[in-house]
Scaffold this active site. Structure first.
Site, mmCIF file in Angstrom:
data_model
loop_
_atom_site.group_PDB
_atom_site.id
_atom_site.type_symbol
_atom_site.label_atom_id
_atom_site.label_comp_id
_atom_site.label_asym_id
_atom_site.label_seq_id
_atom_site.Cartn_x
_atom_site.Cartn_y
_atom_site.Cartn_z
ATOM 1 N N GLY A 197 -24.306 -39.805 34.561
ATOM 2 C CA GLY A 197 -24.608 -38.375 34.679
ATOM 3 C C GLY A 197 -25.998 -38.079 34.151
ATOM 4 O O GLY A 197 -26.828 -37.514 34.826
ATOM 5 N N ILE A 241 -18.684 -40.146 30.360
ATOM 6 C CA ILE A 241 -19.678 -40.242 31.426
ATOM 7 C C ILE A 241 -20.216 -41.672 31.561
ATOM 8 O O ILE A 241 -21.226 -41.907 32.204
ATOM 9 C CB ILE A 241 -20.813 -39.208 31.243
ATOM 10 C CG1 ILE A 241 -21.663 -39.498 30.000
ATOM 11 C CG2 ILE A 241 -20.227 -37.807 31.150
ATOM 12 C CD1 ILE A 241 -22.852 -38.537 29.855
ATOM 13 N N ALA A 286 -19.411 -37.634 20.725
ATOM 14 C CA ALA A 286 -18.707 -38.615 19.878
ATOM 15 C C ALA A 286 -18.422 -38.000 18.504
ATOM 16 O O ALA A 286 -17.310 -38.097 17.984
ATOM 17 C CB ALA A 286 -19.536 -39.891 19.740
ATOM 18 N N ARG A 310 -23.232 -43.264 10.867
ATOM 19 C CA ARG A 310 -22.285 -44.358 11.045
ATOM 20 C C ARG A 310 -22.115 -44.637 12.539
ATOM 21 O O ARG A 310 -22.039 -43.710 13.342
ATOM 22 C CB ARG A 310 -20.957 -43.913 10.464
ATOM 23 C CG ARG A 310 -19.894 -44.961 10.429
ATOM 24 C CD ARG A 310 -18.651 -44.265 9.941
ATOM 25 N NE ARG A 310 -17.663 -45.171 9.428
ATOM 26 C CZ ARG A 310 -16.546 -44.720 8.857
ATOM 27 N NH1 ARG A 310 -16.349 -43.421 8.702
ATOM 28 N NH2 ARG A 310 -15.654 -45.575 8.437
ATOM 29 N N THR A 326 -20.497 -50.712 22.237
ATOM 30 C CA THR A 326 -20.818 -49.668 23.217
ATOM 31 C C THR A 326 -22.078 -48.906 22.809
ATOM 32 O O THR A 326 -22.860 -48.491 23.662
ATOM 33 C CB THR A 326 -19.639 -48.680 23.399
ATOM 34 O OG1 THR A 326 -19.219 -48.209 22.116
ATOM 35 C CG2 THR A 326 -18.474 -49.330 24.110
ATOM 36 N N GLN A 330 -25.521 -48.400 24.934
ATOM 37 C CA GLN A 330 -26.090 -47.074 25.170
ATOM 38 C C GLN A 330 -27.583 -47.071 24.845
ATOM 39 O O GLN A 330 -28.395 -46.540 25.601
ATOM 40 C CB GLN A 330 -25.340 -46.044 24.320
ATOM 41 C CG GLN A 330 -25.725 -44.604 24.562
ATOM 42 C CD GLN A 330 -25.361 -44.122 25.959
ATOM 43 O OE1 GLN A 330 -24.579 -44.741 26.666
ATOM 44 N NE2 GLN A 330 -25.958 -43.015 26.373
ATOM 45 N N GLY A 378 -26.128 -40.982 22.008
ATOM 46 C CA GLY A 378 -26.242 -40.805 23.461
ATOM 47 C C GLY A 378 -27.655 -40.888 23.980
ATOM 48 O O GLY A 378 -27.905 -41.471 25.034
ATOM 49 N N GLU A 379 -28.607 -40.267 23.279
ATOM 50 C CA GLU A 379 -29.933 -40.090 23.860
ATOM 51 C C GLU A 379 -31.081 -40.719 23.091
ATOM 52 O O GLU A 379 -32.149 -40.960 23.657
ATOM 53 C CB GLU A 379 -30.175 -38.583 24.053
ATOM 54 C CG GLU A 379 -29.222 -38.051 25.109
ATOM 55 C CD GLU A 379 -29.047 -36.545 25.095
ATOM 56 O OE1 GLU A 379 -29.631 -35.897 25.953
ATOM 57 O OE2 GLU A 379 -28.319 -36.025 24.235
HETATM 58 MO MO1 MOS Z 1 -27.391 -35.042 28.269
HETATM 59 S S1 MOS Z 1 -29.279 -34.786 29.091
HETATM 60 O O1 MOS Z 1 -27.196 -33.579 27.389
HETATM 61 O O2 MOS Z 1 -26.258 -35.299 29.486
#
Ligand code: MOS
Length: 738
Positions: free
Chosen positions: A240, A466, A510, A627, A633, A637, A702-703
């Site tokens: 996504g 996602i 998460a 943590r 995973t 990421q 995530g980012e």
């Molecule tokens: Mo992210 S750019 O908030 O899916």
């Protein structure tokens, strides 16, 4: 007890995915399923003077053609089209009227008994337009860009100190402009919605989305549907990256057709149509910075111009990262928007920061060179233990440790600072580094747990996975907090009927869902204790809720591990065979401290001087993100983020033909993303960063993996070649010549 939390656990849905059992939005089916094909506008601005469906309708198997002329009634206020994460403005309304606002805008849906018939018939639609002049080039409107609406969120942080004055007195000064072009998310799974028309007239929609409840709310509002009559499902998602945060137009068209035809309808976009969804905004940035005689940063200003549509004002907090990350008494940020005749820009992996940090971290490299300082050393001199924008300290910020461990693992200390000084077998070798920073957020969430007497538990929440591993981390946290083996946990998600969840984005999921599971598991524990203590002379009679925990299928006294009651015995006493708890967890209150994740990226490039070919041969990313729930995973990421960063640095760019206002490389052959041959050795390090901002000490990964990587590559290219490229992507032509 943490058996699973933190362990490098393989995805619990891995087998389902690799065997093809996992079904994606376009793979669900129903008896009598029909197929919708979208017709897209071929101009960028104007309106349709006619749209003729006759030839399409004459095709064998075609059932209907929907256009703005014959569509059923839809909500007539733009507010009805606002989804949970909509920016300011008036959202796009599919098939609403004859206006064209961007090239590729959906203007008709052809529905047929087969996908082939629908696609062929769609090609026969006759559309006449009255065109108006359009602009799709950010540079063309740069001078007339408007400051972001001060009332909108987020806005640039306030000015600090006296930056103008400080710039005039700076000992060493740097001023440059940087550019990042429009980029696309390009998830491999195409956007699709399969709307199943159930026997009772209700709809179940399998939709590709990062937020099933956001889509449900939106569709109920657009169509005036009762939420009980519309269920949105998204069990799996093939990528996504932010493109699925907002409901996309194919789901509106699928639902519209299913309701009208009283049949099941599947609408899947083509790859080219994926370029009519959102995109990462282009960004023109100017950084001006000055240092004092002590060779630390004294002042930094960051001006950004980004792109939005004519109808909405999408932007993120793009500029404030500059004055957040490094100690600088004087800072100023401005952010302006250019309205282009394109679809609205959108969040794309580390939105705002991925682009902003390209400029900031290139500028820091340029300043370090002017100061004759090692780039890591310069950053350490400017290290800030406070969020200066908010003037708050950090509870945890292990960025120093990222620099140290990253540099050590990379072998940074042997770097010769002189550009063009390092070679390998004829290639120029360059080593560059950059910092990354991102937000650490938590959102309100509700989690339901059903615990059975046989020691199995089902954890349910309307989150999406996602592709990041949400199923797995939910199972890990549930297993540990309920004291059960991982295989006894079933995770149910991606269904709008489940307990409330925010969209999956912003790196907040998460943290939100894991702490949500802790809350609900505690409620389960408390209920078990009250059952256990109904047992005559219960071994836990003297325990209150905080004194017990769940371990190996038993409720156990923390003070005396020999005092326990099994789940089965407790439930038998209560004459129940299962316990259900559903609890809402609010974000931990935090007004006093700043909360961010950080990265230090180190990159090696090798450059063929004659051809200008750049290869990223090594990368080390050291990450501080509280943590880590699952080092396997989470590593994947970050690795994916680094690959994206390499793509951003060297490959990715939407090529828009401004004469037509159309993306010309709207396919994966011409829009270049990294392929296996482009990716070599990437190492991910998680540094220890204890944090108590939430019960589990999480920050989210995530980012953060992408943020800063493009600058690290650009800095390495400079070190290799002596050429500073400030305009992404760094293609061969920019290295050749003078
Ligand atoms: Mo992210 S750019 O908030 O899916």
């Amino acid at each position: 007890m943490t058996t699973y939390i933190g362990a490098p656990t393989s995805r619990i849905d891995g087998r389902t995915k690799v065997t093809g059992e996992a079904r994606y939005a376009a793979e669900f089916t129903a008896p009598g399923l029909t197929y919708g094909s979208i017709v897209s506008a071929t101009i960028a601005k104007g309106h349709m003077t006619s749209i003729d469906s006759r030839a399409a309708l004459a095709v064998d198997g075609v059932i209907a053609v929907f256009t703005h002329e014959n569509r059923p009634p839809l909500a007539n206020t733009d507010q009805a089209y606002k989804d949970d994460v909509a920016p300011d403005g008036s959202p796009f309304r599919p098939l609403y009227d004859d206006r064209i606002m961007f090239n590729g805008q959906p203007i008709a849906l052809v529905v047929a008994e087969t996908p082939e018939a629908a696609q062929f018939a769609a090609s026969l639609m006759q559309v006449k337009y009255k065109e108006e002049a359009h602009v799709t080039d950010i540079y063309q409107l740069r001078e007339s860009a408007l400051p972001v609406n001060a009332a909108s969120n987020p806005t640039p942080p306030k000015t600090r100190g006296n930056p103008d004055q400080a710039l005039t007195t700076a000992a060493v000064r740097h001023r440059a402009e940087y550019f990042v072009p429009i980029g696309y998310h390009n998830p491999i799974e195409l956007y699709a919605s399969t709307a199943i028309f159930e026997a009772d007239g209700k709809l179940t929609v399998y939709d590709k989305t990062q937020g099933v409840q956001n889509v449900q709310k939106y569709l109920c509002s657009v169509f005036g549907i009762n939420p009980d009559d519309l269920r949105i499902m998204s069990p799996f998602m093939g990528g996504g990256f932010g493109s699925g945060l907002r409901p996309q137009f194919q789901v509106v068209l699928a639902v519209l057709a299913a309701r009208e035809l009283k049949r099941s309808v599947r609408v899947m976009l083509t790859r080219a149509q994926m370029y009519a969804l959102g995109y990462r905004s282009a960004m023109i940035q100017r950084i001006e910075a000055g240092t004092n005689t002590g060779q630390t940063l004294d002042v930094i200003t960051h001006d950004a111009v980004t792109v939005t549509s004519q109808y909405e004002e999408f932007h993120r907090q793009e500029t404030g990262w500059s004055g957040l990350l490094y100690k600088a008494p004087h800072a100023k940020y401005t952010h302006k928007l250019v309205r282009l005749d394109l679809a609205t820009s959108s969040s794309m992996r580390g939105p705002g920061a991925a682009t902003a940090l390209f400029a900031l971290e290139s500028a820091m490299d340029e300043l370090a060179i002017k100061l004759k300082l090692d780039p890591v050393e310069f950053r350490l001199r400017c290290y800030s233990d406070r969020d200066q924008n908010e003037d708050k300290p950090y509870r945890s910020k292990a960025l120093r440790e990222c620099y140290r461990q990253g540099a050590e693992s990379f072998g940074w200390s042997t770097r010769n600072p002189e550009p063009r000084s390092m070679r390998d077998d004829g290639d120029l070798v360059g080593w560059g580094m950059a910092t990354g920073v991102w937000q650490a957020l938590q959102a309100k969430i509700t989690v339901r747990i059903v615990l059975s007497a046989d020691g199995r538990a089902e954890v349910a929440c309307a989150v999406s996975d996602i592709g990041t591993g949400t199923y797995t981390i939910m199972a890990q946290v549930a297993a540990d907090t309920l004291g059960l083996p991982l295989e006894n946990i079933t995770v149910t998600l991606g269904d709008s009927t489940l307990p409330h969840a925010p969209v999956e984005g912003g790196s907040w999921l998460a943290t939100s869902v894991a702490n949500g599971i802790v809350t609900t598991a505690e409620a389960i524990r408390d209920e078990l204790l009250s059952l256990a203590n109904q047992i005559p002379s219960s071994p836990l009679a003297n325990c209150s809720t905080g004194d017990v925990c769940l371990v190996a299928g038993c409720l156990v006294s923390k003070r005396d591990r020999s005092c326990f009651v099994s789940l089965a015995d407790a439930m038998r006493q209560g004459k129940v065979d299962r316990i259900t708890q559903e609890k809402t967890t609010l974000p931990a209150e935090n007004h006093t401290h700043a909360n961010n994740t950080h990265a230090a990226h180190f990159v090696e490039v090798k450059v063929d001087e004659e051809l200008g070919v750049i290869r990223v041969t090594r990368a080390v990313s050291a990450i501080a993100a509280g943590r880590i729930l699952n080092t396997k995973t989470a590593s994947s990421q970050i690795l994916g983020g680094v690959v994206w960063g390499i793509g951003m640095a060297l490959h990715e760019k939407a090529l828009i033909d401004h004469a037509f206002g159309r993306v010309m490389n709207a396919n994966l052959a011409d829009y270049h993303v990294p392929v296996h041959a482009d990716i070599q050795d990437i190492k991910v390090i998680f540094v220890d960063e204890p944090d108590d901002s939430n019960p589990l000490g999480l920050k989210g990964v995530g980012e953060i993996g992408i943020i800063g990587v493009a600058a690290a590559v650009a800095n390495a290219v400079y070190h290799a070649t002596g050429k500073r490229v400030r305009e992404l992507p760094i293609t061969h032509d920019k290295l050749l010549g003078p």
